[in-house]
Design a protein around this motif. Structure first.
Motif, PDB file in Angstrom:
ATOM      1  N   MET A   1     -13.470  59.103  94.671  1.00 32.41           N
ATOM      2  CA  MET A   1     -13.533  60.241  93.788  1.00 32.41           C
ATOM      3  C   MET A   1     -12.643  61.384  94.308  1.00 32.41           C
ATOM      4  O   MET A   1     -12.691  61.418  95.640  1.00 32.41           O
ATOM      5  N   VAL A   2     -12.057  62.163  93.675  1.00 30.48           N
ATOM      6  CA  VAL A   2     -11.124  63.016  93.782  1.00 30.48           C
ATOM      7  C   VAL A   2     -11.400  64.102  92.991  1.00 30.48           C
ATOM      8  O   VAL A   2     -11.781  64.219  91.774  1.00 30.48           O
ATOM      9  N   ILE A   3     -11.595  65.323  93.636  1.00 31.41           N
ATOM     10  CA  ILE A   3     -11.920  66.702  93.032  1.00 31.41           C
ATOM     11  C   ILE A   3     -10.689  67.696  93.231  1.00 31.41           C
ATOM     12  O   ILE A   3      -9.962  67.855  94.197  1.00 31.41           O
ATOM     13  N   VAL A   4     -10.180  68.114  91.927  1.00 33.02           N
ATOM     14  CA  VAL A   4      -8.992  68.770  91.815  1.00 33.02           C
ATOM     15  C   VAL A   4      -9.271  70.326  91.404  1.00 33.02           C
ATOM     16  O   VAL A   4      -9.730  70.620  90.333  1.00 33.02           O
TER      17      VAL A   4
ATOM     18  N   GLN B   1       1.449  82.822  84.562  1.00 28.81           N
ATOM     19  CA  GLN B   1       1.568  81.325  84.396  1.00 28.81           C
ATOM     20  C   GLN B   1       0.390  80.471  84.706  1.00 28.81           C
ATOM     21  O   GLN B   1       0.545  79.249  84.413  1.00 28.81           O
ATOM     22  N   ILE B   2      -0.442  81.011  85.409  1.00 23.84           N
ATOM     23  CA  ILE B   2      -1.519  79.953  85.836  1.00 23.84           C
ATOM     24  C   ILE B   2      -2.228  79.366  84.824  1.00 23.84           C
ATOM     25  O   ILE B   2      -2.490  78.193  85.011  1.00 23.84           O
ATOM     26  N   PRO B   3      -2.526  79.958  83.795  1.00 24.22           N
ATOM     27  CA  PRO B   3      -3.265  79.323  82.757  1.00 24.22           C
ATOM     28  C   PRO B   3      -2.731  78.111  82.343  1.00 24.22           C
ATOM     29  O   PRO B   3      -3.125  77.039  81.986  1.00 24.22           O
ATOM     30  N   SER B   4      -1.437  78.186  82.096  1.00 24.93           N
ATOM     31  CA  SER B   4      -0.660  76.860  81.587  1.00 24.93           C
ATOM     32  C   SER B   4      -0.582  75.893  82.564  1.00 24.93           C
ATOM     33  O   SER B   4      -0.608  74.677  82.502  1.00 24.93           O
ATOM     34  N   ILE B   5      -0.490  76.171  83.855  1.00 21.42           N
ATOM     35  CA  ILE B   5      -0.408  75.308  84.969  1.00 21.42           C
ATOM     36  C   ILE B   5      -1.721  74.801  85.027  1.00 21.42           C
ATOM     37  O   ILE B   5      -1.705  73.517  85.049  1.00 21.42           O
ATOM     38  N   ASN B   6      -2.950  75.353  85.019  1.00 22.01           N
ATOM     39  CA  ASN B   6      -4.128  74.840  84.999  1.00 22.01           C
ATOM     40  C   ASN B   6      -4.553  73.779  83.991  1.00 22.01           C
ATOM     41  O   ASN B   6      -5.020  72.945  84.070  1.00 22.01           O
ATOM     42  N   ALA B   7      -3.689  74.346  82.766  1.00 17.50           N
ATOM     43  CA  ALA B   7      -4.001  73.346  81.725  1.00 17.50           C
ATOM     44  C   ALA B   7      -3.200  71.832  81.805  1.00 17.50           C
ATOM     45  O   ALA B   7      -3.668  70.756  81.579  1.00 17.50           O
ATOM     46  N   GLY B   8      -2.168  72.057  82.477  1.00 11.23           N
ATOM     47  CA  GLY B   8      -1.343  70.819  82.954  1.00 11.23           C
ATOM     48  C   GLY B   8      -2.257  69.961  84.010  1.00 11.23           C
ATOM     49  O   GLY B   8      -2.346  68.879  83.926  1.00 11.23           O
ATOM     50  N   ILE B   9      -2.608  70.774  84.918  1.00 13.44           N
ATOM     51  CA  ILE B   9      -3.410  70.024  86.019  1.00 13.44           C
ATOM     52  C   ILE B   9      -4.664  69.273  85.377  1.00 13.44           C
ATOM     53  O   ILE B   9      -5.026  68.239  85.799  1.00 13.44           O
ATOM     54  N   GLU B  10      -5.476  69.988  84.331  1.00 13.26           N
ATOM     55  CA  GLU B  10      -6.592  69.418  83.756  1.00 13.26           C
ATOM     56  C   GLU B  10      -6.203  67.906  83.124  1.00 13.26           C
ATOM     57  O   GLU B  10      -6.956  66.915  83.095  1.00 13.26           O
ATOM     58  N   ALA B  11      -4.943  68.042  82.267  1.00 14.98           N
ATOM     59  CA  ALA B  11      -4.511  66.993  81.537  1.00 14.98           C
ATOM     60  C   ALA B  11      -4.297  65.950  82.554  1.00 14.98           C
ATOM     61  O   ALA B  11      -4.451  64.877  82.052  1.00 14.98           O
ATOM     62  N   ILE B  12      -3.830  66.117  83.528  1.00 24.75           N
ATOM     63  CA  ILE B  12      -3.469  65.238  84.725  1.00 24.75           C
ATOM     64  C   ILE B  12      -4.732  64.512  84.992  1.00 24.75           C
ATOM     65  O   ILE B  12      -4.994  63.034  85.244  1.00 24.75           O
TER      66      ILE B  12
ATOM     67  N   SER C   1      -7.647  64.175  83.350  1.00 21.42           N
ATOM     68  CA  SER C   1      -8.245  63.617  82.441  1.00 21.42           C
ATOM     69  C   SER C   1      -7.617  62.086  82.299  1.00 21.42           C
ATOM     70  O   SER C   1      -8.465  61.192  81.727  1.00 21.42           O
ATOM     71  N   LYS C   2      -6.743  61.835  82.981  1.00 25.42           N
ATOM     72  CA  LYS C   2      -6.198  60.422  83.090  1.00 25.42           C
ATOM     73  C   LYS C   2      -6.795  59.396  83.595  1.00 25.42           C
ATOM     74  O   LYS C   2      -6.732  58.393  83.738  1.00 25.42           O
ATOM     75  N   PHE C   3      -7.626  59.998  84.784  1.00 23.86           N
ATOM     76  CA  PHE C   3      -8.445  58.962  85.757  1.00 23.86           C
ATOM     77  C   PHE C   3      -9.957  59.187  85.721  1.00 23.86           C
ATOM     78  O   PHE C   3     -10.517  60.312  85.419  1.00 23.86           O
ATOM     79  N   THR C   4     -10.628  58.053  85.589  1.00 34.57           N
ATOM     80  CA  THR C   4     -12.068  58.143  85.486  1.00 34.57           C
ATOM     81  C   THR C   4     -12.705  58.800  86.803  1.00 34.57           C
ATOM     82  O   THR C   4     -13.838  59.057  86.816  1.00 34.57           O
ATOM     83  N   ASN C   5     -11.758  58.561  88.031  1.00 38.69           N
ATOM     84  CA  ASN C   5     -12.353  59.109  89.213  1.00 38.69           C
ATOM     85  C   ASN C   5     -12.071  60.217  89.805  1.00 38.69           C
ATOM     86  O   ASN C   5     -11.985  60.629  90.824  1.00 38.69           O
ATOM     87  N   VAL C   6     -11.661  61.115  88.946  1.00 42.02           N
ATOM     88  CA  VAL C   6     -11.005  62.380  89.036  1.00 42.02           C
ATOM     89  C   VAL C   6     -11.568  63.352  88.510  1.00 42.02           C
ATOM     90  O   VAL C   6     -11.629  63.382  87.106  1.00 42.02           O
ATOM     91  N   ILE C   7     -12.022  64.438  89.024  1.00 37.59           N
ATOM     92  CA  ILE C   7     -12.998  65.608  88.549  1.00 37.59           C
ATOM     93  C   ILE C   7     -12.038  67.074  88.674  1.00 37.59           C
ATOM     94  O   ILE C   7     -11.759  67.272  89.750  1.00 37.59           O
ATOM     95  N   TYR C   8     -11.747  67.459  87.387  1.00 35.67           N
ATOM     96  CA  TYR C   8     -11.078  68.860  87.536  1.00 35.67           C
ATOM     97  C   TYR C   8     -11.914  69.705  87.557  1.00 35.67           C
ATOM     98  O   TYR C   8     -13.044  70.307  86.865  1.00 35.67           O
ATOM     99  N   ASN C   9     -11.975  70.818  88.555  1.00 37.67           N
ATOM    100  CA  ASN C   9     -12.458  71.700  89.043  1.00 37.67           C
ATOM    101  C   ASN C   9     -11.986  73.211  88.680  1.00 37.67           C
ATOM    102  O   ASN C   9     -11.408  73.705  89.391  1.00 37.67           O
ATOM    103  N   ASP C  10     -12.486  73.742  87.648  1.00 40.46           N
ATOM    104  CA  ASP C  10     -12.244  75.015  87.157  1.00 40.46           C
ATOM    105  C   ASP C  10     -12.823  75.921  87.893  1.00 40.46           C
ATOM    106  O   ASP C  10     -13.930  76.534  87.201  1.00 40.46           O
ATOM    107  N   THR C  11     -12.189  76.683  88.804  1.00 47.14           N
ATOM    108  CA  THR C  11     -12.853  77.864  89.197  1.00 47.14           C
ATOM    109  C   THR C  11     -12.004  79.193  89.053  1.00 47.14           C
ATOM    110  O   THR C  11     -12.585  80.287  89.683  1.00 47.14           O
ATOM    111  N   TYR C  12     -10.879  78.776  88.156  1.00 43.69           N
ATOM    112  CA  TYR C  12     -10.171  80.126  87.730  1.00 43.69           C
ATOM    113  C   TYR C  12     -11.025  80.719  86.774  1.00 43.69           C
ATOM    114  O   TYR C  12     -10.917  82.232  86.798  1.00 43.69           O
ATOM    115  N   THR C  13     -11.621  80.108  85.865  1.00 42.21           N
ATOM    116  CA  THR C  13     -12.404  80.938  84.734  1.00 42.21           C
ATOM    117  C   THR C  13     -13.203  82.162  85.232  1.00 42.21           C
ATOM    118  O   THR C  13     -13.215  83.379  84.812  1.00 42.21           O
ATOM    119  N   PRO C  14     -14.158  81.593  86.431  1.00 45.82           N
ATOM    120  CA  PRO C  14     -15.135  82.624  86.758  1.00 45.82           C
ATOM    121  C   PRO C  14     -14.688  83.817  87.805  1.00 45.82           C
ATOM    122  O   PRO C  14     -15.249  84.622  87.805  1.00 45.82           O
TER     123      PRO C  14
END
Length: 230
Positions: free
Chosen positions: A90-93, A113-124, A126-139
């Motif tokens: 498992m990988v948490i990003v 630029q951070i929101p667009s960078i984070n969107a790119g990270i989230e898209a990356i 989503s390509k993997f079943t064992n990778v979790i995108y951890n959005d701590t930016y929004t809160p």
């Protein structure tokens, strides 16, 4: 580690016995994503751990540290995540956290630029079943600030980047929600699906208390109905 969101994560989930054992902490102050690839990733790939937690990229927004372009940031994150995903269970990003533009680090010009960078990270991720995108930016971002500053008491006012204790707590508690919503019930190998699939096979008995039971229980199953219909 009061300014570590991973420690707040562990503190909160430890009561259920599901906290992470931190085997190796490879973070280095001021490291850019390129530094991570060159100096930290090789160690992470062979350290024998089942999980990797990646928190990187914010230094690349800093004109005195990385000042890396948005496409390059996203590309370097993909390099790291791709290799970790192949080596770990498992990988948490983490997302890149919001910055405080009044800080003295030079990051203030890149906050938008951070929101667009984070969107790119989230898209990356989503390509993997064992990778979790951890959005701590929004809160952590200030909804009232047009410049997308971090909310009050989230990051240090001197460098405008690193968590203070309250920011780490907010990120850690959000991480619990993000991670728990993505993990599967691996104990049952169901990925969150119904633990009792539709009846199939032959044999077994049914003993309704009332109503009726449909379907054929598996062999040697005795299914009883306490109320309603199944």
């Amino acid at each position: 580690f009061s300014n570590s969101h991973v420690e707040w994560f562990n503190e909160s989930v430890s009561v259920s016995g599901t906290s992470f054992d931190v085997v190796s902490m490879l973070a280095v102050g001021g490291a850019s994503l390129n530094d991570v690839i060159v100096s930290q990733l090789p160690t992470a790939l062979i350290d024998g751990t089942a999980c990797a937690w990646l928190h990187a990229g914010v230094n690349d927004l800093n004109s005195t540290l990385g000042n890396t372009s948005t496409p390059t940031i996203i590309s370097r994150v993909e390099t790291i995540v791709t290799q970790l995903a192949a080596a770990k269970t498992m990988v948490i990003v983490d997302s890149i956290n919001p910055v405080l533009q009044s800080g003295t680090t030079g990051a203030k010009g890149r906050a938008f630029q951070i929101p667009s960078i984070n969107a790119g990270i989230e898209a990356i991720c989503s390509k993997f079943t064992n990778v979790i995108y951890n959005d701590t930016y929004t809160p952590m971002v200030s909804a009232a600030n047009a410049n997308l500053d971090a909310a009050a008491s989230m990051v240090r006012t001197d460098d405008g980047i690193h968590f203070v204790s309250t920011g780490a707590r907010a990120a850690g508690y959000q991480s619990i929600k993000n991670v728990n919503s993505k993990i599967s019930l691996s104990k049952y190998k169901t990925a969150g699906a119904n633990l009792l699939p539709a009846f199939s096979g032959t044999g077994g008995t049914t003993t309704p208390a009332s109503g009726s039971i449909t379907g054929t229980p598996p062999v040697n199953w005795n299914v009883q109905l306490s109320a309603g219909a199944a």
